[in-house]
Design a protein around this motif. Structure first.
Motif, short mmCIF file in Angstrom:
data_model
loop_
_atom_site.label_atom_id
_atom_site.label_comp_id
_atom_site.label_asym_id
_atom_site.label_seq_id
_atom_site.Cartn_x
_atom_site.Cartn_y
_atom_site.Cartn_z
N GLY A 29 0.73 -1.23 0.07
CA GLY A 29 0.07 0.00 0.08
C GLY A 29 0.99 1.32 -0.12
O GLY A 29 0.41 2.42 0.27
N VAL A 30 2.05 1.12 -0.24
CA VAL A 30 2.92 2.46 -0.24
C VAL A 30 2.67 3.12 -1.52
O VAL A 30 2.67 2.64 -2.85
N LEU A 31 2.22 4.46 -1.25
CA LEU A 31 1.80 5.38 -2.50
C LEU A 31 2.90 6.25 -3.09
O LEU A 31 3.27 6.64 -4.20
N ASN A 32 3.44 6.79 -1.88
CA ASN A 32 4.54 7.73 -2.09
C ASN A 32 5.78 7.39 -1.72
O ASN A 32 6.25 7.14 -0.65
N ILE A 33 6.92 6.74 -2.64
CA ILE A 33 8.02 6.23 -2.32
C ILE A 33 8.96 7.24 -1.80
O ILE A 33 9.86 6.96 -0.84
N ALA A 34 8.87 8.59 -2.30
CA ALA A 34 9.68 9.57 -1.71
C ALA A 34 9.85 9.94 -0.24
O ALA A 34 10.40 9.72 0.45
N LYS A 35 8.68 10.03 0.03
CA LYS A 35 8.02 10.39 1.47
C LYS A 35 8.58 8.77 2.44
O LYS A 35 8.84 9.08 3.30
N TYR A 36 8.21 7.80 1.84
CA TYR A 36 8.58 6.55 2.38
C TYR A 36 9.96 6.44 2.76
O TYR A 36 10.00 6.05 3.98
N ILE A 37 10.58 6.71 1.74
CA ILE A 37 12.20 6.66 1.98
C ILE A 37 12.60 7.71 2.83
O ILE A 37 13.61 7.34 3.87
N GLU A 38 11.98 8.64 3.01
CA GLU A 38 12.45 9.87 3.95
C GLU A 38 12.09 9.27 5.34
O GLU A 38 12.74 9.59 6.39
N GLN A 39 10.68 8.56 5.90
CA GLN A 39 10.44 7.97 6.74
C GLN A 39 11.39 6.71 7.20
O GLN A 39 11.20 6.41 8.28
N HIS A 40 11.94 6.23 6.22
CA HIS A 40 12.58 4.85 6.55
C HIS A 40 13.93 4.82 5.68
O HIS A 40 13.99 4.21 4.49
N PRO A 41 14.89 5.53 5.97
CA PRO A 41 15.97 5.65 5.38
C PRO A 41 16.95 4.36 5.23
O PRO A 41 17.41 4.16 3.93
N GLU A 42 16.41 3.32 5.90
CA GLU A 42 17.06 2.15 5.71
C GLU A 42 16.61 1.47 4.14
O GLU A 42 17.30 0.30 3.79
N VAL A 43 15.34 1.87 3.76
CA VAL A 43 14.94 1.35 2.53
C VAL A 43 15.73 1.57 1.48
O VAL A 43 15.82 0.69 0.41
N LEU A 44 16.39 2.81 1.31
CA LEU A 44 16.97 3.22 0.27
C LEU A 44 18.39 2.24 0.09
O LEU A 44 18.91 1.95 -1.10
N PHE A 45 19.08 2.00 1.17
CA PHE A 45 20.08 1.45 1.57
C PHE A 45 19.87 -0.06 0.92
O PHE A 45 20.49 -0.74 0.33
N SER A 46 18.53 -0.61 1.30
CA SER A 46 18.21 -1.90 0.78
C SER A 46 18.33 -1.77 -0.86
O SER A 46 18.44 -2.79 -1.37
N PHE A 47 17.36 -0.77 -1.26
CA PHE A 47 17.35 -0.75 -2.60
C PHE A 47 18.81 -0.74 -3.38
O PHE A 47 19.11 -1.33 -4.39
N LEU A 48 19.80 0.29 -2.81
CA LEU A 48 21.24 0.25 -3.31
C LEU A 48 21.89 -1.39 -3.28
O LEU A 48 22.34 -1.71 -4.21
N GLU A 49 21.71 -1.98 -2.21
CA GLU A 49 22.09 -3.43 -2.20
C GLU A 49 21.61 -4.38 -3.04
O GLU A 49 22.10 -5.22 -3.36
N SER A 50 20.26 -3.97 -3.56
CA SER A 50 19.85 -4.94 -4.53
C SER A 50 20.02 -4.50 -5.98
O SER A 50 19.99 -5.44 -6.68
N LEU A 51 20.99 -3.53 -6.15
CA LEU A 51 21.47 -3.39 -7.50
C LEU A 51 22.58 -4.38 -7.78
O LEU A 51 23.55 -4.53 -6.91
N ILE A 52 22.51 -4.91 -8.77
CA ILE A 52 23.45 -5.91 -9.44
C ILE A 52 24.24 -5.26 -10.33
O ILE A 52 23.80 -4.95 -11.56
N VAL A 53 25.52 -5.13 -10.37
CA VAL A 53 26.41 -4.54 -11.48
C VAL A 53 26.91 -5.94 -12.27
O VAL A 53 27.77 -6.64 -11.86
#
Length: 896
Positions: free
Chosen positions: A297-321
């Protein structure tokens, strides 16, 4: 006859064929019983009326019946037609109605007769067959169309008769037609490329022998010469004689595969050789995480990341080069791809997390692409700004390979900063050069002045630039006409100007100004604006006056100088020559003007002088002084030393200014010094040889007398030690023996240092090897000795001087270099011996070797070495760098 008539009637009934006739004269119609049955009429009721009969037939059938009847009645034409009807019993019927005319003796149609047959059953069967045929035709047409669209053809081959049946598409595949090609095995094999025939044979044999079919490819050549790639997709044995197969034309597929391969290769080359950094990334896990958040049910990802900074790092860790190119490694100063990927977390600079948050937001919103400026760091810690560009994938397949480009804009950032600094420097430069720029647009009356322009004219730069009249009022009254005329011409006629005038400032200070103005034209050639510069040339004007005065003084100097001063053309023709030529050479200046000097130059020096003239014309280096001999008017030669400097006009050399002085006495003194030095060098060599001879004699005496005496003494001591009566003095004897041994060792050491026997017995190569061994043993300095010869024949003089020179160099290394390794390369080359002595010590300033006054102290030993090498016609060079070591190169010629 009755039986025959009965049989005929019975046959007609069984065959549902009835006879009918019409008599025109009596207007009567006869129907047999079978006809009545066909029409569903009771024979007892007689033949129905014509209008009743016609109502039985369909509209189309009525039309056909009337047309046929009219033609028969009028023209006597027989007919045979099929008619659709619904009889009087309301039964659907199809009849075959055949009629012929009846003629009288006059060939007039007096009636008609014929038969009607119920063909309903046959028609139904025929209609069903037609329907099936139509379906079969449609199916066959669809199959042919499908084969055509898919480039797939079917075929059947009878191996016994070598006959084949092909679908239409097979002919299209082979580029032939049914009219010009018979698809026998023999004809088909002729179309196959020779190198691919075995593929077809193996495929068929595999089916017939092993009962196993494996699809295979082969190539054919069409009659046009075009090569096509075919693929046997199916092959089945229908009987012992027959094979069924399906062939697909995969030429276009092959081309696509080749193009895909080319595209892949080109992409790989582009990826590997791109000048910007490209990271091939897999964003699949990033999208999976986003899908999970959307389900939550997350609608606004920018606001969600602001409230949950660890999510951004989770996204970064999911990047595969997946892969990076060489430009990436170069940009981030990584040793290799592994080094970069293991330390990629160290490459993010200040504020990078916010940028990646924006990237996640763009991916979340399904934007087409994302571009942003971001700060990075190299693996060495250097920060730089870059533009990151990410094409956001729109399909699951695209998510696996996303090309992320990173282009450094640090140079642009620095260029912007440099631009600002450049503008500041420009303003500063204008201030220093006293040059101001300006721009004027007459149509809008807009005037732009630089700060320096305000300063030059004495106006306040915080206010608007002044108009024409305030400027004119400042111009000196004697220069106003020039100022007005120039401005009018550039405004009205577009004539540029470059003028000098004076202005009078309110403080009564007078300035000289150089004003340059150029017009700017529109497409129609009209002046739309003016641009120009003003330069305060007051100082130049003052300096020019001083120069003019100085020029007068210089003229006095040149005319009265003891040195010879000349002005020459580039080809050495004299334009001016100072009066001192009379004193130096006995000539008048007029004797040389318009002439060249070669006629009075010593023949031995002419080529040298010509070479110098050519070089000075091509080169800008004129600092070297040249000496040559020139004939005095009285006949003797005078040595002159001259220096030449160019005078430019634009970029071309216009003249040369040459100064010459008499160095005859100096040359004579130099020759005497050289002769003295030559004698001194010979004397030095003789002294060295005498010294070596004395050292050799001393070494021989020590070896033959002192060393032998010491050995005999040591032997006597050993005998005394064995005498039991002398045990009382054993310790004293040991003491004496020890000192005798040390004296013996020292005597041998002195012998080798004075005159090493290895030099005279085994040659210089072994002597140098022995010398380095001694250095390593006594001074703990490692050595490396390399030579491409085991021995080399040298004269005693060369051998002794070369050995002592190298020994002196190594002594200096031991004494001053603080080295841990000495390397000595001794190689014989085509024309001599090449020697390199190098160390890894502290180095020194080699300029001490160039200063003769320092040879009394540090560096005198190397100066002595240099002199020794020169004495044996060798070359000596030395290079040294502080804290990096010293290398000495020696070359000794073998021919002399």
């Amino acid at each position: 006859v009755k039986e025959s008539e009965y049989s005929l009637k019975e046959a007609g009934r069984l065959a549902k064929i009835g006879y009918w006739s019409y008599d025109k004269q009596t207007d009567t119609i006869f129907w047999s019983k079978a006809v009545h049955e066909i029409y569903g009429n009771n024979p007892k009721d007689g033949v129905p009326e014509l209008d009743v009969i016609l109502t039985c037939f369909s509209e189309e059938s009525v039309k056909k019946l009337i047309e046929a009847t009219v033609l028969l009645a009028t023209k006597g034409i027989s007919f045979e037609i099929e008619l659709e009807m619904t009889n009087l019993k309301n039964e659907k019927r199809w009849i075959l109605n055949m009629g012929e005319p009846i003629f009288n003796d006059k060939k007039e149609v007096i009636g008609r007769r014929g038969v009607s047959q119920d063909i309903t059953q046959r028609k139904l069967i025929q209609n069903e067959l037609d329907a099936q045929n139509e379906k079969l035709y449609v199916l066959n047409k669809a199959l042919n169309e499908a084969q055509k669209l898919s480039h797939v053809g079917s075929w059947q081959w009878n191996m016994t008769t070598d006959t084949a049946e092909w679908s239409d598409e097979m002919y299209n595949i082979y580029g032939v037609t049914k009219d010009n090609f018979y698809p026998s095995n023999e004809n088909v094999m002729k179309t196959i490329l020779p190198e691919d025939i075995s593929k077809l044979e193996q495929g068929v044999n595999s089916l017939l022998v092993d009962k196993l079919f494996v699809p295979f490819e082969f190539r054919i050549k069409r009659p046009t010469g075009e090569i096509r790639h075919l693929y046997i997709a199916a092959l089945k044995q229908k009987s012992t004689e027959s094979i069924f197969g399906v062939t697909k034309d995969i030429t276009e597929q092959k081309k696509i595969e080749e193009n895909n391969l080319i595209i892949t290769v080109r992409y790989q080359k582009l990826f590997d050789n791109a000048s910007i950094a490209i990271l091939n990334e897999d964003l699949t896990l990033v999208f999976d995480k986003m899908d999970e958040l959307k389900k939550q049910g997350v609608l606004n990802i920018a606001k969600y990341i602001e409230q949950h900074p660890e999510v951004l790092f989770s996204f970064l860790e999911s990047l595969i080069v997946n892969k990076v190119n060489e430009a990436t490694l170069k940009l981030f100063k990584a040793k290799n791809e592994k080094d970069f990927l293991e330390n990629i977390h160290q490459t993010f600079g200040k504020g990078a997390d916010k940028v990646f948050g924006k990237l996640i937001e763009a991916v979340w919103n399904n934007e087409k692409s994302f571009t942003s400026e971001v700060n990075y760091k190299t693996l060495e810690g250097d920060e730089f700004a870059a533009i990151i560009s990410v094409p956001i994938p729109q399909t699951k397949l695209e998510r696996k390979t996303v090309p992320v480009s990173i282009q450094s804009i640090q140079s642009i950032k620095e260029a912007e900063l440099a631009k600002k600094e450049s503008i500041n420097r420009l303003n500063e430069a204008q201030k220093l050069a006293k040059i101001g720029s300006w721009l004027s647009t007459p149509s809008t009356q807009e005037i732009i002045w630089s700060d320096e322009t305000f300063r030059i004219w004495g106006f306040n730069s915080n206010k608007a630039a002044p108009k024409f009249m305030p400027l004119l009022n400042l111009v000196h009254k004697n220069d106003r006409n020039l100022f007005i005329r120039s401005f009018t011409n550039v405004t009205n006629k577009g004539t540029a100007y470059d003028i000098e005038f004076r202005i009078c400032l309110p403080n009564h200070k007078e300035k000289w100004i150089r004003s340059i103005c150029k017009p700017i034209f529109d497409d129609e050639g009209k002046v739309v604006s003016l641009k120009g510069v003003n330069q305060d040339i007051t100082a130049q004007k003052t300096a020019k006056e001083k120069i003019e005065k100085a020029d007068e003084m210089y003229r006095l100097l040149t005319d009265n100088s003891n040195d010879l001063i000349c002005l020459q053309e580039p080809d050495s023709t004299f334009k001016y020559i100072s009066p001192s030529v009379k004193t130096l050479l006995g000539y008048e200046p007029s004797d040389f003007l318009g002439k060249k000097v070669f006629s009075i130059i010593n023949r031995e020096d002419i080529n040298l002088l010509r070479s110098v003239i050519e070089k000075r014309t091509l080169s800008r280096n004129y600092s070297e002084a040249i000496s040559f001999r020139i004939r005095h008017k009285d006949g003797h030669f005078v040595w002159l030393e001259f220096l030449s400097s160019p005078v430019y006009k634009g970029k071309e050399i216009s003249y040369f200014v040459t100064t010459s002085r008499d160095i005859t006495l100096w040359v004579s003194a130099k020759q005497e010094i050289q002769e003295y030095q030559t004698s001194l060098q010979k004397l030095t060599t003789e002294i060295t040889l005498i010294e070596e001879k004395q050292k050799k004699e001393i070494a021989s005496n020590i070896h033959d007398h002192l060393s032998q005496s010491l050995v005999i003494s040591k032997m006597k001591i050993n005998e005394l030690k064995k005498n039991p009566q002398l045990k009382v003095i054993t310790e004293d004897l040991k003491f004496i023996e020890t000192h005798i041994s040390e004296a013996l060792v020292n005597s041998r050491k002195i012998t080798y240092e004075l005159s090493p026997p290895v030099l005279y017995q085994l040659g210089i190569v072994e002597a140098l090897n022995w010398l380095l061994e001694e250095v390593e043993a006594n001074h703990k300095i490692a050595y490396c000795f390399n030579s491409n010869v085991n021995n080399i024949k040298l004269t005693d003089v060369k051998s002794i001087l070369l050995y002592r020179s190298i020994q002196e160099i190594i002594k200096n290394t031991i004494k001053y270099a603080n080295a841990s390794l000495i390397t000595l390369n001794f190689d014989e080359i085509s024309d001599g011996i090449q020697i390199l002595i190098a160390d890894d010590g502290v180095g020194f300033d080699t300029s001490i070797l160039k200063n003769i006054h320092t040879h009394r102290g540090k560096g005198f030993g190397l100066f002595t070495v240099q002199e020794r090498i020169i004495n044996i016609k060798g070359k000596f060079t030395i290079e040294s760098e502080i804290n990096k070591g010293t290398s000495v190169k020696i070359f000794i010629p073998l021919a002399t």
